[in-house]
Structures are given as structure tokens and as C-alpha cells.
Design an enzyme around this catalytic site. Structure first.
Site, mmCIF file in Angstrom:
data_model
loop_
_atom_site.group_PDB
_atom_site.id
_atom_site.type_symbol
_atom_site.label_atom_id
_atom_site.label_comp_id
_atom_site.label_asym_id
_atom_site.label_seq_id
_atom_site.Cartn_x
_atom_site.Cartn_y
_atom_site.Cartn_z
ATOM 1 N N GLU A 56 -19.105 -6.335 10.873
ATOM 2 C CA GLU A 56 -20.018 -5.590 11.737
ATOM 3 C C GLU A 56 -21.056 -6.483 12.398
ATOM 4 O OE1 GLU A 56 -18.277 -2.783 8.748
ATOM 5 O OE2 GLU A 56 -19.267 -4.747 8.618
ATOM 6 N N LYS B 260 0.847 -1.186 0.000
ATOM 7 C CA LYS B 260 0.000 0.000 0.000
ATOM 8 C C LYS B 260 0.887 1.242 0.000
ATOM 9 C CE LYS B 260 -4.126 1.582 2.517
ATOM 10 N NZ LYS B 260 -5.006 1.274 3.688
ATOM 11 N N ARG C 55 -25.433 -2.823 8.110
ATOM 12 C CA ARG C 55 -25.097 -4.215 7.848
ATOM 13 C C ARG C 55 -25.421 -5.119 9.035
ATOM 14 N NH1 ARG C 55 -19.329 -4.506 5.120
ATOM 15 N NH2 ARG C 55 -20.458 -5.635 3.537
#
Length: 659
Positions: free
Chosen positions: A368, A282, A396
Site C-alpha cells: 500500500e 490453495k 498503512r
């Protein structure tokens, strides 16, 4: 002319040599750093997928072969290669280039949902649809190791692996991070591979092998698959995916375009589901991003393109900062307090709590649903969990909030960051659904603090409630200065009350005589971030001679009976919230008024039930008519009983009548 300027569609990549591909990768990184530093956006993730995205577009025939990006924040290179390079100066601006895939922008963008762990389910359905229609397409899905911590991804893998002839290529972009380092057993499994001293030897073997191997043939596949070449013990992830019946290719150096391309070719020709594991970095190519410990420039504002230093002036204090600091203070006083995050330790401010109380902080990854039910278990065990999460991501886990927390009457506190209109992140990041959903949850208590003092007080109260879920919500904007009440009425904060009442409304109804029991004119109820707007409405109405009061309920749920009584004493009630207007706090108040047998006219102002385009928060609110001026005008029109807008003459007549 640079090489990048000659690339306007994926077909322009086909004839490039290996040297030209390396040059193109360098030019794309320079392009990204230069442009994103001026607009802000997801810089680190895109710097890490340059070679991978080039290889995807050289192997797959987009849009005929769908390329689906999980979450989509790493799709900038894809946009560059599909004809949108010249739009980057407008990135994330209203009317400009979206920061995520957008079906309205390009036929190359199949999916624009910005929530994680969903790409494999889309790929599963698309591939099955193509097969049933007799169409020959391969679906490629790019998913990060962070998104693999989400249960939905594994539900999809379970189905994809079972369909032996389903042409799906799953590319695991493994950089060891989501926002921050990926957590959990899966992450540990992959980390073991990356840190094994034999890893570089494996990459070198694969790299040398693929350069000598034809595009087809069992020998090449077995080399890439890794099982028959004595690498099984080194490639720990292979066993994990093999248990699902999934063919595994890798590990591949994600910054070696030729190696990635050859692996993708082999996977595509296999004819069934294959997982290609690529290792990327990244922020690659930008030292400031590579060396950023927190998130490697996952997302940035305007920055210096050389140093990476922020260019914007100092921001005001954020809600996230206030929450994080207050939770630490409360944690020192109450050792029952624990914190949960779903892979967003820094973005939600819980890193402060984690630094002081590492054993009382739990990062569950992008999961979640699991986070909420795990919180229920913590509460059952005698603790009080605080789950910090973006408002849009609580969608969610609604079933878990309802059935696993509320039905068991458990004390779990949900702190919803970035509630309301968030602006330039686009449709699925606006936190405009939570108030409507949470109205349905029995026993739930919800506060929408208007300033830092009210946030601290609400949090202190929330963590003392051990028999019901509590919710706090706030925006991503800077915290405004404290707005102190002029009076407190049965738990309601009265923020403003105008002077002498106007008889305008009664005159228009042919009731010219004032009585002691006459109702006041207008009650304006503001929720959370919209309290300043409610005050602006109140003052504008008062300037027109309307008797008006402005109330902040502070705790929006359950509806305070005192608010119902107060509303019933007014000729008109205005509610203002930055949530969907259907099922929000305003409609709940209207329902309570109706149930009380005192139906007062009420106008609810909020967000229409539609997906909002990206743009600045202020721009979007203005477009929606959620400004003090527009709401005050609508209130005056209703008081006058008019369907047409007020003219200057109307206002003058009204002022003369009041005088």
C-alpha cells in the site's frame, strides 16, 4: 471415533504413523469443508496448509516455540490442532471462534494482527527477546508468497538474515496467490520455478533424499539447501535469498507431510535463520475451490459442501459493483484515468476496469505504501490515478498520503471499500480509523455517499480534482435505495424537516416566549452509511414533538461553511458516523463551530476508540448504541437537561405541553 476426534493438543500428533497422518489430513479437509460451508470463512487458504500445519506442530513445541501466521486467515488448521475443534460451529459469529488467531482464545496464538507482511518483524523481535533473556526457543513464521510482495517483509528479512545465530525458521507458503494470482518480479521468480519442467524431478529427488537421511548431518542439510547438489540453476529462489545471506531449504512439496516435517527439522536444528520454501495448492481437496478461477474460495459465505454453490439468497447490489461499473464508464470518457490496486483487483471491483483497460490498471501487490507514492508519480505525469483499497489498509500508507500526495497537491482519488464497521472479520478489519486520520491532511476532500446516485456523482467530481487528494468511502453492505433530498441548501442535502417547532427546550430553560430569532431544536447530521440511522433519529424526535432537521453534507471534508451556519441556528446538533468518535467528522464540526465563535451544544455519536470483537455489523452497532432509538433517546434527555433516562411519564408531559 475418527482420528481427528483424538487430537486435542499438538502433543497428540507426536505418536502418529505416516499412514495415520495421511488419514488425519483427509479428515481435517472434510471437517473444514463441512463446517466452513455452514458458517462462511476463509476456506481455500486453509485447505492448502493442512499437511504444513501438522508438520509445524510436530516439529515445533507450541506455544513454547511461537508459530506466527502472517495475516492469519490460514490458521483454521492450527486452531483445530490446538483444542478449538468443537468451537467451529461458532466461527466468525459474535462471541464465537475468531476467523484469525486470537490471544484471548489460546496461548498458542501469539499474534492476532490481520494485516499482511508483518509476521517476519514479529518473529525478529520475539527471537531477539528470547536471546536476550537467555531462553532457548525457535520462532517459526509462516508467510505466503503474496505477503512477500510487501516491503515490510523484506525489511524484516534484511535484519533477520544479518543475525546469523537468530533461531528463526521462515516458511514461505508458496501457492502463487494472495486473493488472486500474486504479481511482480518476486512472483515471476517463483512462478518460473513452479513451471520449470525440472521442478517435479527436483521435488522427487528431495522427497527420496529426506526419507533416507538422518535428522542431523551436513549431507542432509546440503541436500535440502540445494546448493551443493547441482540444483542451483534450477532453484531460482535460492540465489535470491542467498544474496541476503539467508539459508534456503526447498522447494518442498507442501502436501507431503513427511518431506515438510524433515525440512522443518533440519531448519530448526541449524540454529540460525533458515527459509523453508514449500509449494502448496490453495483449495486443495475441494474441486469447487480448486477450479474457482477468481480466488479459489479464498473466502466464502454459506455454501453447498458438495458443489460449492452459494446457499444464501441473492444479495442486494454492492457498493463495489456500483463503483467498478462507474469507473469503467468514466474511463471511456477520460483516457487520463488509471487504476491501482494492492493485490485486491476483484475485492475492490477494479477487475472490471482491468478487463476494459488492462494497460491502464496496475496491481502492485500487497504494498500500500508503494501504491500511494506510485499514484503520486502517475499524477505528476499527467494522469489521474484511482486507488481502490479497503479502508483499514489505508492506515498503512498514511505518511504517503500526507507527504507524497497532499504536500505535492496532486490529484489522486482514494476509494475506500469496507469503511466503518465490517463485522465478522474482527478488530483489524473494521474501517473505523480513516476519517480520523484523513482530517489531518491539508487540502483533502472526502465524500461519504449515502446511495448509488451520490457515489456516481462523487466519483465523477473526484476525478476532476487535479490539485488535491480526494477520498470516497463506503461500507461492505448492500447499497440502500436512493434517498433523495427534500431540499438542497448551499450544497447540503436536507433529507428531512419536521413540522411545527416545539417550545420544550425553551420552557425548560425558563424561556417560554417564542421569538422570531429563536433557534430550532435539533439538527441531525448523518455521514455515509449512517444516513438511514440519522433519518430514523429525526423521525423519532419529530414523533415526540421536537423540531428537527436531518442533513447529509455529502462531502464531509472540507467542512461546508453552510453546515456551520446551519448548526449554529439550532439548540442541539447530533452527528452520527461509523468511524472512531475521536477525531471524526463530528468532532471536526464541533471544532469549526467553536472556531466560528458560535459554540452550539453538539453530541457526537460514533465508534468508541477500542478494538471491536467480531460479530455482525447490526449486532455491533446495537452494542455501541448506534441505533435510531438509542440516539433519539439521548437527544431527548439532553433537550430536557436530564442525566437520567426519560420515563414514559416524561414523554406524556412533554406531549401534553406541546399540545
Amino acid at each position: 471415533m475418527s482420528l481427528l476426534e483424538t487430537i486435542n493438543a499438538p502433543c497428540d500428533l507426536r505418536g502418529l504413523s505416516a499412514e495415520q497422518l495421511d488419514q488425519l489430513s483427509d479428515e481435517i479437509r472434510s471437517f473444514l469443508i463441512h463446517n466452513v460451508s455452514q458458517t462462511g470463512g476463509h476456506l481455500g487458504p486453509n485447505l492448502g496448509v493442512v499437511e504444513l500445519t501438522i508438520a509445524l506442530h510436530r516439529v515445533f513445541d507450541s506455544p513454547r516455540d511461537p508459530i506466527i501466521f502472517d495475516t492469519g486467515h490460514q490458521s483454521y488448521v492450527h486452531k483445530i490442532l490446538t483444542g478449538r475443534r468443537n468451537l467451529f460451529p461458532t466461527l466468525k459469529q459474535r462471541g464465537g471462534l475468531s476467523g484469525y488467531p486470537s490471544r484471548a482464545e489460546s496461548e498458542h496464538d501469539w499474534v492476532e494482527n490481520q494485516h499482511a507482511s508483518a509476521s517476519l518483524s514479529y518473529a525478529d523481535g520475539l527471537a531477539k527477546a528470547f536471546r536476550l533473556r537467555g531462553e532457548k526457543h525457535t520462532v517459526a513464521a509462516v508467510i505466503g508468497d503474496g505477503a512477500l510482495t510487501g516491503g515490510m517483509a523484506w525489511e524484516a528479512l534484511n535484519n533477520i538474515a544479518a543475525a546469523k545465530d537468530l533461531p528463526v525458521v521462515i516458511v514461505v507458503n508458496d501457492n502463487g496467490r494472495s486473493y488472486t494470482p500474486t504479481v511482480g518480479a518476486i512472483a515471476n521468480h517463483l512462478t518460473t520455478l513452479r513451471t520449470d519442467p525440472r521442478y517435479e524431478q527436483v521435488l522427487d529427488l528431495v522427497r527420496r533424499g529426506v526419507t533416507r537421511t538422518p535428522l542431523v548431518g551436513s549431507a542432509a542439510y546440503e541436500l535440502l539447501h540445494g546448493v551443493k547438489t547441482g540444483l542451483k540453476d534450477v532453484l531460482a529462489p535460492q540465489g535470491m535469498f542467498a544474496d541476503l545471506g539467508m539459508k534456503y531449504v526447498g522447494p518442498i512439496d507442501g502436501h507431503d507431510e513427511q518431506a515438510v516435517e524433515r525440512a522443518l527439522q533440519q531448519a530448526k536444528h541449524f540454529g540460525g535463520p533458515v527459509l523453508v520454501h514449500v509449494i502448496t495448492q490453495k483449495g486443495k481437496g475441494f474441486p469447487a475451490a480448486e477450479n474457482n478461477v477468481e480466488d479459489q474460495f479464498h473466502t466464502v459465505g454459506k455454501i453447498d459442501e458438495i458443489t460449492g454453490a452459494p446457499l444464501a439468497g441473492p444479495k442486494g447490489r454492492s457498493w463495489t459493483d456500483v463503483f467498478g461499473e462507474e469507473l469503467v464508464r468514466l474511463g471511456r470518457r477520460d483516457d487520463r484515468l488509471v487504476a491501482i490496486t494492492a493485490a485486491m483487483l476483484y475485492p475492490t471491483g477494479l477487475h472490471r476496469f482491468a478487463e476494459v483497460f488492462p494497460d491502464r490498471t496496475f496491481d502492485v501487490g500487497i504494498a500500500e505504501q508503494h501504491a500511494v507514492t506510485s499514484a503520486a508519480g502517475l499524477a505528476m505525469g499527467g494522469l489521474h490515478p484511482v486507488f481502490g483499497v479497503y479502508a483499514t489498509f489505508l492506515n498503512r500508507a498514511f505518511d504517503q498520503v500526507l507527504m507524497d500526495v497532499a504536500m505535492h497537491r496532486l490529484g489522486v482519488t482514494f476509494v475506500l471499500d469496507r469503511a466503518g464497521v465490517t463485522g465478522n472479520d474482527g478488530a483489524s478489519h473494521n474501517g473505523m480509523w480513516d476519517l480520523s486520520m484523513l482530517q489531518l491532511v491539508p487540502g483533502l476532500q472526502l465524500a461519504a455517499p449515502r446511495d448509488a446516485t451520490r457515489l456516481r456523482r462523487a466519483l465523477a467530481r473526484a476525478i476532476t480534482v487535479d490539485d488535491a487528494p480526494t477520498v470516497l468511502r463506503y461500507s461492505k453492505e448492500s447499497v440502500p435505495a436512493d434517498i433523495d433530498p427534500v431540499d438542497v441548501i448551499d450544497g447540503l442535502d436536507l433529507l428531512y424537516r419536521s413540522g411545527p417547532r416545539s417550545d420544550l427546550y425553551r420552557v425548560d430553560l425558563h424561556e417560554p416566549h417564542r421569538t422570531e430569532q429563536a433557534a430550532e431544536d435539533v439538527l441531525v447530521v448523518g455521514y455515509g452509511a449512517m444516513v438511514p440511522t440519522a433519518l430514523a433519529v429525526g423521525r423519532r424526535l419529530a414523533d415526540q414533538g421536537v423540531a428537527v432537521s436531518v442533513i447529509d453534507p455529502v462531502w464531509a471534508l472540507p467542512v461546508n461553511p453552510a453546515l456551520v451556519d446551519l448548526a449554529a441556528r439550532h439548540q442541539l446538533v447530533i452527528t452520527i458516523e461509523d468511524n472512531g468518535v475521536v477525531g471524526g467528522c463530528g468532532s471536526r464540526l464541533a471544532q469549526e463551530l467553536n472556531n466560528s465563535g458560535r459554540p452550539t451544544p453538539i453530541r457526537n455519536f460514533g465508534i468508541p476508540q477500542k478494538f471491536l470483537e467480531h460479530g455482525g455489523r447490526a449486532e455491533l452497532l446495537a452494542d455501541l448504541g448506534l441505533s435510531g432509538q438509542e440516539i433519539a433517546r439521548a437527544a431527548l434527555e439532553q433537550l430536557l437537561g436530564r442525566s437520567q433516562p426519560l420515563t414514559a411519564e416524561d414523554v406524556l408531559v412533554k406531549q401534553q405541553r406541546d399540545a
